[in-house]
Write a protein that holds these residues in place. Sequence first.
Motif, short mmCIF file in Angstrom:
data_model
loop_
_atom_site.label_atom_id
_atom_site.label_comp_id
_atom_site.label_asym_id
_atom_site.label_seq_id
_atom_site.Cartn_x
_atom_site.Cartn_y
_atom_site.Cartn_z
N LEU A 17 13.12 6.73 -0.62
CA LEU A 17 13.71 5.67 0.18
C LEU A 17 14.89 6.17 1.00
O LEU A 17 15.14 5.69 2.12
CB LEU A 17 14.14 4.50 -0.71
N GLU A 18 15.59 7.16 0.48
CA GLU A 18 16.66 7.77 1.27
C GLU A 18 16.10 8.41 2.54
O GLU A 18 16.67 8.27 3.63
CB GLU A 18 17.40 8.82 0.43
N ALA A 19 14.97 9.07 2.40
CA ALA A 19 14.35 9.71 3.57
C ALA A 19 13.90 8.67 4.60
O ALA A 19 13.94 8.92 5.81
CB ALA A 19 13.16 10.55 3.14
N ILE A 20 13.48 7.50 4.12
CA ILE A 20 13.03 6.44 5.02
C ILE A 20 14.21 5.78 5.73
O ILE A 20 14.17 5.51 6.94
CB ILE A 20 12.23 5.39 4.24
N CYS A 21 15.26 5.52 4.98
CA CYS A 21 16.33 4.65 5.47
C CYS A 21 17.54 5.36 6.07
O CYS A 21 18.30 4.75 6.82
CB CYS A 21 16.81 3.75 4.34
N VAL A 22 17.76 6.61 5.73
CA VAL A 22 18.95 7.32 6.19
C VAL A 22 18.56 8.30 7.28
O VAL A 22 17.66 9.13 7.10
CB VAL A 22 19.64 8.06 5.03
N TRP A 67 9.97 1.44 -5.59
CA TRP A 67 8.55 1.71 -5.37
C TRP A 67 7.91 0.63 -4.49
O TRP A 67 7.06 0.93 -3.63
CB TRP A 67 7.80 1.80 -6.70
N ALA A 68 8.34 -0.61 -4.68
CA ALA A 68 7.81 -1.69 -3.84
C ALA A 68 8.21 -1.46 -2.38
O ALA A 68 7.39 -1.65 -1.47
CB ALA A 68 8.33 -3.03 -4.34
N ALA A 69 9.46 -1.05 -2.16
CA ALA A 69 9.91 -0.79 -0.79
C ALA A 69 9.14 0.37 -0.17
O ALA A 69 8.76 0.32 1.01
CB ALA A 69 11.41 -0.49 -0.79
N CYS A 70 8.90 1.41 -0.95
CA CYS A 70 8.12 2.55 -0.45
C CYS A 70 6.70 2.12 -0.10
O CYS A 70 6.13 2.53 0.92
CB CYS A 70 8.09 3.67 -1.48
N ALA A 71 6.11 1.30 -0.96
CA ALA A 71 4.74 0.81 -0.71
C ALA A 71 4.71 -0.06 0.54
O ALA A 71 3.79 0.04 1.37
CB ALA A 71 4.24 0.03 -1.91
N LEU A 72 5.72 -0.91 0.69
CA LEU A 72 5.78 -1.79 1.85
C LEU A 72 5.92 -0.98 3.14
O LEU A 72 5.29 -1.30 4.16
CB LEU A 72 6.95 -2.75 1.70
N GLY A 78 5.56 -1.99 6.85
CA GLY A 78 6.82 -2.73 6.88
C GLY A 78 7.82 -2.05 7.79
O GLY A 78 7.95 -0.83 7.79
N GLY A 79 8.54 -2.82 8.58
CA GLY A 79 9.49 -2.26 9.53
C GLY A 79 10.76 -1.76 8.86
O GLY A 79 11.13 -2.20 7.76
N LEU A 80 11.46 -0.86 9.53
CA LEU A 80 12.67 -0.28 8.97
C LEU A 80 13.73 -1.32 8.64
O LEU A 80 14.40 -1.21 7.60
CB LEU A 80 13.24 0.78 9.92
N PRO A 81 13.96 -2.33 9.49
CA PRO A 81 14.97 -3.33 9.13
C PRO A 81 14.68 -3.99 7.79
O PRO A 81 15.59 -4.20 6.97
CB PRO A 81 14.89 -4.34 10.29
N GLU A 82 13.42 -4.31 7.54
CA GLU A 82 13.05 -4.93 6.28
C GLU A 82 13.26 -3.98 5.11
O GLU A 82 13.80 -4.36 4.06
CB GLU A 82 11.58 -5.38 6.33
N ILE A 83 12.84 -2.73 5.28
CA ILE A 83 12.97 -1.75 4.19
C ILE A 83 14.44 -1.48 3.92
O ILE A 83 14.87 -1.41 2.75
CB ILE A 83 12.23 -0.45 4.55
N ARG A 84 15.23 -1.36 4.98
CA ARG A 84 16.67 -1.09 4.79
C ARG A 84 17.37 -2.27 4.13
O ARG A 84 18.31 -2.09 3.34
CB ARG A 84 17.30 -0.77 6.13
#
Length: 401
Positions: free
Chosen positions: A279-284, A221-226, A231-237
Amino acid sequence: MGTIDVLIPTAGQADGVGLLEVDAEELARYVIDTTHPWWRRRPCVLALAGRVPSVLVAELMERIRDPDDVTEVRIALLDLLGNREELLPWLRHQDRQAEKSYRMPEAILKGRGVLGDRTAARELSTLANDPWPHRREVAEVGLNALVARYGVAAIVADLGDERPEDRAFRVRVRHRAGGDVTEAFADPDVGVAHLAHSLVDDAEGVRAYVERAPTTDATLWAACALYRLGGGLPEIRAIYDSIGRPRVEVSGLDNEIRSAIVGEYVPGCKARTDPRWRLEAICVDSVLPPDEHDQLRGATTALASVNLAPKPPVSCGEEHSQGDGTYHVIEHRGGSVCVSTLGRFVTGDDANTVARDALEAAGFRWIDQALGSITVTGLCVYYFGDRTPLDLRTLLFYWQD
């Protein structure tokens, strides 16, 4: 024709400014007279704001109490006269539980809150957590009135924290007061955690929370909020990788179908969706859907090649004469097939092996009953008023009116 009828010639065409010039008693008597159409009476109620004739208050309240009167008029009157203490016994009476008119139970509950009835707090809290925005908004008015009268601490104490909806109320009031809501990322209820992630507005605070998040879900949830906060993709990934790239495992759901579903539905999914999907939708990276025209041309050609005489494809919206979705229908000799817009997926009568074999030979994937019945758990998509996980066939061949 009277002045009011002229000012409201047809439904939805009220001259609100002109009605303000009409004598208040004339307006009130028009509202009280149920022989007038409701779509004229309601604008008259709105035009009475701030100038209700005291001599007609009792008769106007009788219109609220009459279950046979039109709900739209009753609700407008309840908003107009909602500060009248003499209404409270009626609003609290057990017979109000029998009110079935659309939106009236919510209006009654709001009225209890406006009049300071603390016994309504739990019901209002539940309603404020409803998936429908218009119901949440009504409940918020009632809860805000209780807070204004008794203070936040008193209402928080009334509600406690055992129910998810009451913890959601705490999150909302804490955020409204400028407090930190990141700790709610760890709430065991996905709806409460989602609410916190949607409200938080301090990216640095979220980054700090990632370091101390007590659970995998809280980190997700923190990653999704960021990500929502820029927050940029490298950071989230990097965060996603640090917790092992967790995902919702669905038995029988292969990566091709999974990618199609993630790309189509996760970005607009509903609040109770598992954060792993988000997060899968964001990162993959998802696979782009095929060209619609090429897809339909290929399916039509395949059916024609086995002499099934396919008709021109029609969208599911055309097929149902309304709405839209993710497939087209091709009728042919002996039946029909559905062609998904999300990938090389087709379906129809499993017994029609001629159509199935022809389409599979042309590179399509036939979604049979067994595969199509798999429920995609944890992913909540709106479907005819519901927001619960759907089966694979519904997602690939989705229609909504």
